[in-house]
Write an enzyme that holds these catalytic residues in place. Structure first.
Site, mmCIF file in Angstrom:
data_model
loop_
_atom_site.group_PDB
_atom_site.id
_atom_site.type_symbol
_atom_site.label_atom_id
_atom_site.label_comp_id
_atom_site.label_asym_id
_atom_site.label_seq_id
_atom_site.Cartn_x
_atom_site.Cartn_y
_atom_site.Cartn_z
ATOM 1 N N GLU A 143 -2.892 8.638 -11.198
ATOM 2 C CA GLU A 143 -2.514 7.373 -11.819
ATOM 3 C C GLU A 143 -2.494 7.495 -13.342
ATOM 4 O O GLU A 143 -3.475 7.929 -13.943
ATOM 5 C CB GLU A 143 -3.494 6.281 -11.380
ATOM 6 C CG GLU A 143 -3.649 6.232 -9.863
ATOM 7 C CD GLU A 143 -4.794 5.342 -9.411
ATOM 8 O OE1 GLU A 143 -5.051 4.319 -10.069
ATOM 9 O OE2 GLU A 143 -5.434 5.675 -8.399
ATOM 10 N N ARG A 190 0.689 -6.742 -9.608
ATOM 11 C CA ARG A 190 1.229 -6.122 -8.389
ATOM 12 C C ARG A 190 1.557 -7.132 -7.300
ATOM 13 O O ARG A 190 2.140 -6.755 -6.280
ATOM 14 C CB ARG A 190 0.311 -5.016 -7.879
ATOM 15 C CG ARG A 190 -1.056 -5.438 -7.399
ATOM 16 C CD ARG A 190 -1.841 -4.239 -6.876
ATOM 17 N NE ARG A 190 -3.177 -4.605 -6.447
ATOM 18 C CZ ARG A 190 -3.972 -3.827 -5.734
ATOM 19 N NH1 ARG A 190 -3.570 -2.636 -5.356
ATOM 20 N NH2 ARG A 190 -5.178 -4.228 -5.381
ATOM 21 N N ASP A 249 -12.820 9.772 -6.331
ATOM 22 C CA ASP A 249 -12.382 8.596 -7.087
ATOM 23 C C ASP A 249 -12.871 8.798 -8.522
ATOM 24 O O ASP A 249 -14.040 8.554 -8.822
ATOM 25 C CB ASP A 249 -12.988 7.329 -6.448
ATOM 26 C CG ASP A 249 -12.354 6.053 -6.962
ATOM 27 O OD1 ASP A 249 -11.578 6.112 -7.934
ATOM 28 O OD2 ASP A 249 -12.648 4.980 -6.382
ATOM 29 N N ARG A 271 0.845 -1.206 0.000
ATOM 30 C CA ARG A 271 0.000 0.000 0.000
ATOM 31 C C ARG A 271 0.878 1.252 0.000
ATOM 32 O O ARG A 271 1.543 1.562 0.977
ATOM 33 C CB ARG A 271 -0.883 0.005 1.244
ATOM 34 C CG ARG A 271 -1.713 1.257 1.399
ATOM 35 C CD ARG A 271 -2.831 1.373 0.387
ATOM 36 N NE ARG A 271 -3.879 0.398 0.658
ATOM 37 C CZ ARG A 271 -4.875 0.133 -0.194
ATOM 38 N NH1 ARG A 271 -4.958 0.764 -1.369
ATOM 39 N NH2 ARG A 271 -5.791 -0.777 0.107
ATOM 40 N N HIS A 280 -0.076 3.288 -10.541
ATOM 41 C CA HIS A 280 -0.994 3.787 -9.493
ATOM 42 C C HIS A 280 -0.177 4.550 -8.444
ATOM 43 O O HIS A 280 0.072 4.060 -7.343
ATOM 44 C CB HIS A 280 -1.679 2.547 -8.899
ATOM 45 C CG HIS A 280 -2.792 2.790 -7.933
ATOM 46 N ND1 HIS A 280 -2.743 3.718 -6.923
ATOM 47 C CD2 HIS A 280 -4.002 2.193 -7.824
ATOM 48 C CE1 HIS A 280 -3.860 3.669 -6.234
ATOM 49 N NE2 HIS A 280 -4.642 2.751 -6.761
HETATM 50 C C1 BG6 Z 1 -7.909 3.420 -7.086
HETATM 51 C C2 BG6 Z 1 -9.357 3.157 -7.368
HETATM 52 O O1 BG6 Z 1 -7.207 3.389 -8.276
HETATM 53 O O2 BG6 Z 1 -7.403 2.400 -6.230
HETATM 54 C C3 BG6 Z 1 -10.130 3.086 -6.061
HETATM 55 O O3 BG6 Z 1 -9.852 4.190 -8.218
HETATM 56 C C4 BG6 Z 1 -9.508 2.045 -5.152
HETATM 57 O O4 BG6 Z 1 -11.484 2.774 -6.322
HETATM 58 C C5 BG6 Z 1 -8.033 2.366 -4.986
HETATM 59 O O5 BG6 Z 1 -10.159 2.056 -3.906
HETATM 60 C C6 BG6 Z 1 -7.271 1.375 -4.097
HETATM 61 O O6 BG6 Z 1 -7.457 0.079 -4.555
HETATM 62 P P1 BG6 Z 1 -6.820 -1.131 -3.755
HETATM 63 O O7 BG6 Z 1 -7.253 -2.370 -4.466
HETATM 64 O O8 BG6 Z 1 -5.328 -0.944 -3.809
HETATM 65 O O9 BG6 Z 1 -7.354 -1.038 -2.358
#
Ligand code: BG6
Length: 288
Positions: free
Chosen positions: A258, A91, A199, A65, A154
């Site tokens: 992103e 990922r 979002d 994360r 991302h």
């Molecule tokens: C973003 C999405 O790219 O990623 C969101 O637009 C999402 O909707 C976020 O919550 C995080 O995603 P994840 O799968 O890493 O929790």
């Protein structure tokens, strides 16, 4: 292990995952082999640019994360199979480090590759005064049929305070709003500011986005090529609480911009074809 004279070394972190650590006069950074996940980039003279959650998992089967997860070959939930992981398989793949090189100016160039059936992926990360991320997807000539994919670099950015930042560059672009779900909103005509969960998928757009951060007195510019979508995301209060790998209060200090090809901007490859998605990120002092 100390950084060698070339300015890079492989290290096993405290969770047992391998990462390449780079360090030179002009830059420091890190990329995990798990997910080819760039987890740090700091050009000399600047604060760290990428945000990482203190609650992140560092496990083989789970995404990290923060930093720059690679979403591929789908973005968000799988279109037909809810048992599949969000944002695809790349990922959480183990990537192979194929080359590392120190450039004359002190930048460090890293190459990684993996495959996500039926695609072959190669990823070049240039850690320098700028961060240049280049993801190339190839469908081998032996593939039985054309194949579509979505991708996203991302990128999570560290900000001083989400309610004080703005993002310019996308004022004239229509977008899919995912909070609440609205298939197409008119272009806003103004810079993006944050006062709630945000979002959005800006579509059919090649625009450069600029993040203005008065609290850190800096500006981050996200240029791109081979990308027709830009996703802008901040989870705000409730969604932060729902995410187990995200601190309840961490939404104030991050935003994602992103570089992507998703939804109606998905890419279709013929056997033997390839596509390259590139993000070019730079940082400068002064927020205007
Ligand atoms: C973003 C999405 O790219 O990623 C969101 O637009 C999402 O909707 C976020 O919550 C995080 O995603 P994840 O799968 O890493 O929790």
């Amino acid at each position: 292990m100390n950084t060698n004279s070339q300015g890079y070394h492989l290290q096993t972190d405290s969770h047992g995952l391998q990462k390449l650590v780079v360090q030179s006069d002009i830059v420091s950074g890190e990329v995990y082999l798990h997910g080819a996940h760039v987890s740090a980039w700091k050009p000399a003279g600047h604060h760290p640019v990428l945000w990482m959650s203190r609650e992140s998992w560092f496990e083989d089967a789970r995404p990290i994360r923060g930093g720059v997860p690679i979403c591929f070959p789908w973005f968000g939930p799988h279109p037909t199979d809810s048992s599949q992981p969000a944002h695809g398989l790349a990922r959480t793949r183990q990537w192979t480090l194929t080359n590392v090189r120190r450039c004359d100016d002190g930048a460090i160039e890293v190459w990684l590759q993996t495959s996500v059936d039926p695609f072959q992926l190669s990823y070049r990360v240039l850690f320098g005064a700028d961060l240049i991320l280049t993801l190339t997807t190839k469908l081998p000539p032996t593939a039985a049929a054309p194949q579509p994919f979505e991708d996203a670099l991302h990128t999570y950015f560290h900000v001083a305070e989400i309610q004080q930042i703005s993002i310019s560059g996308l004022e004239g672009v229509r977008y899919v709003d995912r909070v609440p779900q609205v298939e197409e909103r008119e272009a806003a005509g103004t810079v993006i500011r944050f006062g709630q969960e945000t979002d959005r998928i800006y579509r059919n757009s090649v625009e450069t986005a600029v993040l203005h951060d008065p609290g850190l007195n800096r500006k981050i510019t996200v240029g791109k090529s081979g990308s027709r979508s830009t996703v802008v995301w901040n989870p705000w209060i409730d969604k932060s609480r729902r995410m187990p790998d995200f601190g309840d209060d961490e939404w104030t200090g991050m935003v994602c911009i992103e570089t992507a090809n998703v939804g109606s901007d998905a890419i279709m490859l013929q056997p033997g074809q390839s596509h390259t998605t590139q993000a070019m990120i730079s940082v400068s002092h002064g927020s205007e």
